[in-house]
Write a protein that holds these residues in place. Structure first.
Motif, short mmCIF file in Angstrom:
data_model
loop_
_atom_site.label_atom_id
_atom_site.label_comp_id
_atom_site.label_asym_id
_atom_site.label_seq_id
_atom_site.Cartn_x
_atom_site.Cartn_y
_atom_site.Cartn_z
N GLN A 39 0.83 -1.21 0.00
CA GLN A 39 0.00 0.00 0.00
C GLN A 39 0.86 1.25 0.00
O GLN A 39 0.50 2.26 -0.62
CB GLN A 39 -0.94 0.02 1.22
CG GLN A 39 -1.92 -1.12 1.28
CD GLN A 39 -1.44 -2.25 2.17
OE1 GLN A 39 -0.24 -2.59 2.15
NE2 GLN A 39 -2.33 -2.85 2.94
N TYR A 42 -3.24 -1.85 -7.36
CA TYR A 42 -3.82 -1.25 -6.16
C TYR A 42 -3.84 0.27 -6.27
O TYR A 42 -4.84 0.93 -5.89
CB TYR A 42 -3.04 -1.66 -4.91
CG TYR A 42 -3.59 -1.09 -3.63
CD1 TYR A 42 -4.61 -1.74 -2.94
CD2 TYR A 42 -3.14 0.13 -3.13
CE1 TYR A 42 -5.15 -1.20 -1.78
CE2 TYR A 42 -3.67 0.68 -1.98
CZ TYR A 42 -4.67 0.01 -1.31
OH TYR A 42 -5.21 0.57 -0.18
N GLU A 96 -7.16 2.43 -5.97
CA GLU A 96 -7.28 3.38 -4.86
C GLU A 96 -7.58 4.79 -5.37
O GLU A 96 -8.40 5.52 -4.78
CB GLU A 96 -5.99 3.37 -4.03
CG GLU A 96 -5.94 4.38 -2.90
CD GLU A 96 -6.88 4.04 -1.75
OE1 GLU A 96 -7.65 4.94 -1.35
OE2 GLU A 96 -6.86 2.89 -1.26
N HIS A 138 -11.14 4.88 -6.23
CA HIS A 138 -11.93 4.88 -5.00
C HIS A 138 -11.98 6.28 -4.37
O HIS A 138 -12.99 6.67 -3.78
CB HIS A 138 -11.32 3.89 -4.01
CG HIS A 138 -12.08 3.74 -2.73
ND1 HIS A 138 -13.31 3.11 -2.66
CD2 HIS A 138 -11.79 4.15 -1.47
CE1 HIS A 138 -13.73 3.12 -1.41
NE2 HIS A 138 -12.84 3.76 -0.66
N ARG A 139 -10.91 7.04 -4.53
CA ARG A 139 -10.83 8.40 -4.00
C ARG A 139 -11.44 9.43 -4.94
O ARG A 139 -11.42 10.63 -4.65
CB ARG A 139 -9.38 8.76 -3.71
CG ARG A 139 -8.74 7.93 -2.59
CD ARG A 139 -7.25 8.23 -2.44
NE ARG A 139 -6.68 7.42 -1.37
CZ ARG A 139 -5.96 7.92 -0.35
NH1 ARG A 139 -5.74 9.23 -0.27
NH2 ARG A 139 -5.48 7.12 0.58
N ASP A 162 -7.97 -4.66 1.77
CA ASP A 162 -7.84 -3.33 1.18
C ASP A 162 -8.12 -3.36 -0.31
O ASP A 162 -8.74 -2.44 -0.87
CB ASP A 162 -6.44 -2.77 1.45
CG ASP A 162 -6.29 -2.20 2.85
OD1 ASP A 162 -7.32 -2.05 3.55
OD2 ASP A 162 -5.15 -1.90 3.25
N VAL A 188 -11.25 -1.21 -2.32
CA VAL A 188 -11.11 -0.24 -3.41
C VAL A 188 -11.60 -0.77 -4.74
O VAL A 188 -11.43 -0.12 -5.78
CB VAL A 188 -9.64 0.24 -3.53
CG1 VAL A 188 -9.20 0.92 -2.25
CG2 VAL A 188 -8.69 -0.90 -3.91
#
Length: 425
Positions: free
Chosen positions: A124, A161, A165, A168-169, A250, A254
């Motif tokens: 991450q 990832y 992510e 997702h944001r 995680d 996401v």
């Protein structure tokens, strides 16, 4: 303990970080990048920000970034070796001795090689470095040509990832194509007996960097399907590390994969279910030193079963142990990208090893093509004939396996030509 015994034992055990692949060289100087970027993670992880470096090579006819392809480094210990990464991806491949990065540059693709300040830290955290690289590429790019983003091995998992992510944001990563190169989407494999031997060596021959530093690192815990926490560990191996369970959680949070890009992948393993000639539950090597006071027994992973013997270690009078596993599939000979894991350790110990046992499967084909199955339970046949499956059973939009089981991350004609064809569309 007899005086000086500990020092004697330490002197005959392997030194340095085990399973860290040696630097790649081709005998030629790597291409000098037009520019380099120093990067800091776009987000902190566990209160800390990771760092990295990007080497930017402009494609043919470009004097600035125009059609960026970000390609990330894979599994290893310490900072990325950017020269070695270039040599690895641009090694000439038969039959015509072409070089993949040179071919991409000739197509007008700007190659941005992404490395990390610490390859072994949390995925991450390094995904934040990848996101920072995506942001930098967008800000430096002339025009609005969408990005290509991916990586080799663990690098493909990190960029997967990062893109998910960012989505997702609510951040626009402006990436049209995601490309993974022998990425362990559902997990990788390093033989359990070798992991325990790393702990054994680290405990009896302390110093830095330690033999087990890579195996016990956050990246290894998150990457490996089967992981053990010590030389004497006994218990479940698929969920032994909370870090892997957390990372999978995680990923699910996401969206599992980024939704917007076209998702492509290549695998160094074969697609037809043909494995390597590495039988399960077979002796690999036996090593003895100091007139038998120190010794190691190594066997290949058995085919499931209960309390199956995989080897043992002794250093009289300090240590004696035997290792057993239960319900673990015979990963060593499975179709997939290989790593010379047994061979690297045998060489360090100076013990002969049969050629067929030098390398074991590192990234199973079923993992590299992201077949849909539980990445913790692995209810899948390692020898699945992927060619007989419907395309919907992979979470990638398209993929290509190698013609045979080649070394993890090796550039071959089958894979390079498929990538060039896909990116040229």
């Amino acid at each position: 303990m007899p005086a000086g015994r500990a020092e004697q034992v330490a002197a005959v055990l392997p030194q340095g970080v085990l399973f860290a692949t040696p630097p790649r060289t081709t005998g030629e100087e790597p291409r000098t990048p037009q520019t380099e970027w120093s990067l800091t993670s776009a987000w902190p992880h566990r209160g800390r920000s990771a760092t990295g470096t990007a080497a930017v090579h402009y494609g043919a006819g470009h004097d600035r970034l125009t059609r960026p392809m970000i390609f990330a480094d894979g599994f290893g210990h310490g900072p990325s070796d950017m020269r070695g990464l270039w040599h690895r991806l641009n090694a000439s491949y038969p039959p015509h001795r072409h070089r993949l990065l040179d071919q991409l540059l000739a197509q007008g693709i700007d190659v941005v090689l992404l490395g990390y300040g610490a390859r072994h830290t949390h995925l991450q955290a390094n995904a934040g470095v990848a996101a920072a690289c995506v942001r930098r590429a967008i800000s430096e790019r002339a025009g609005d040509t969408p990005l290509i983003v991916g990586g080799v091995g663990m690098g493909g998992l990190i960029t997967r990832y990062a893109l998910a992510e960012m989505e997702h944001r609510g951040e626009d990563h402006q990436t049209e194509t995601y490309l993974s190169y022998d990425t362990p989407h559902n997990g990788a494999w390093i033989p359990l007996i070798l992991q325990q031997l790393a702990y054994f060596s680290a405990a009896l021959a302390p110093g830095g960097p330690g033999q087990a530093d890579l195996i016990k690192s956050p990246a290894a815990q998150q990457l490996l399907w089967a992981w053990v926490e010590s030389g004497r560990y006994s218990g479940p191996v698929a969920t032994a590390s909370p870090l892997r369970v957390e990372f999978i959680g995680d990923l699910r949070r996401v969206g599992w994969f980024p939704a917007r890009p076209r998702k492509l992948g290549v695998a160094n393993g074969a697609a037809d279910g043909t494995g390597r000639n590495v039988p399960p539950d077979a002796p690999v090597f036996e090593w003895n030193a100091l007139d038998g006071l120190v010794g190691v027994t190594v066997r290949t992973q058995p085919d499931r079963g209960t309390n199956r013997h995989v080897g043992g270690m002794r250093a009289v009078p300090m240590w004696a142990s035997k290792s057993y596993t239960s319900d673990v599939a015979p990963f060593d000979g499975a179709p997939g990208g290989t790593m010379p894991s047994y061979g690297m350790l045998a060489d360090k110990l100076g013990v002969p090893i049969d050629t067929r046992y030098r390398s074991a499967c590192f990234v199973p084909s079923v993992s590299a093509v992201a077949l849909q199955y539980d990445p913790l339970e692995w209810p899948v046949d390692l020898y699945t004939d992927i060619t007989a499956l419907s395309p919907e059973q992979s979470q990638l939009d398209d993929f290509q396996c190698d013609a045979h089981n080649s070394e993890h991350g090796e550039v071959t004609a089958t894979l390079a030509e498929w990538i060039l064809g896909q990116l040229g569309k």
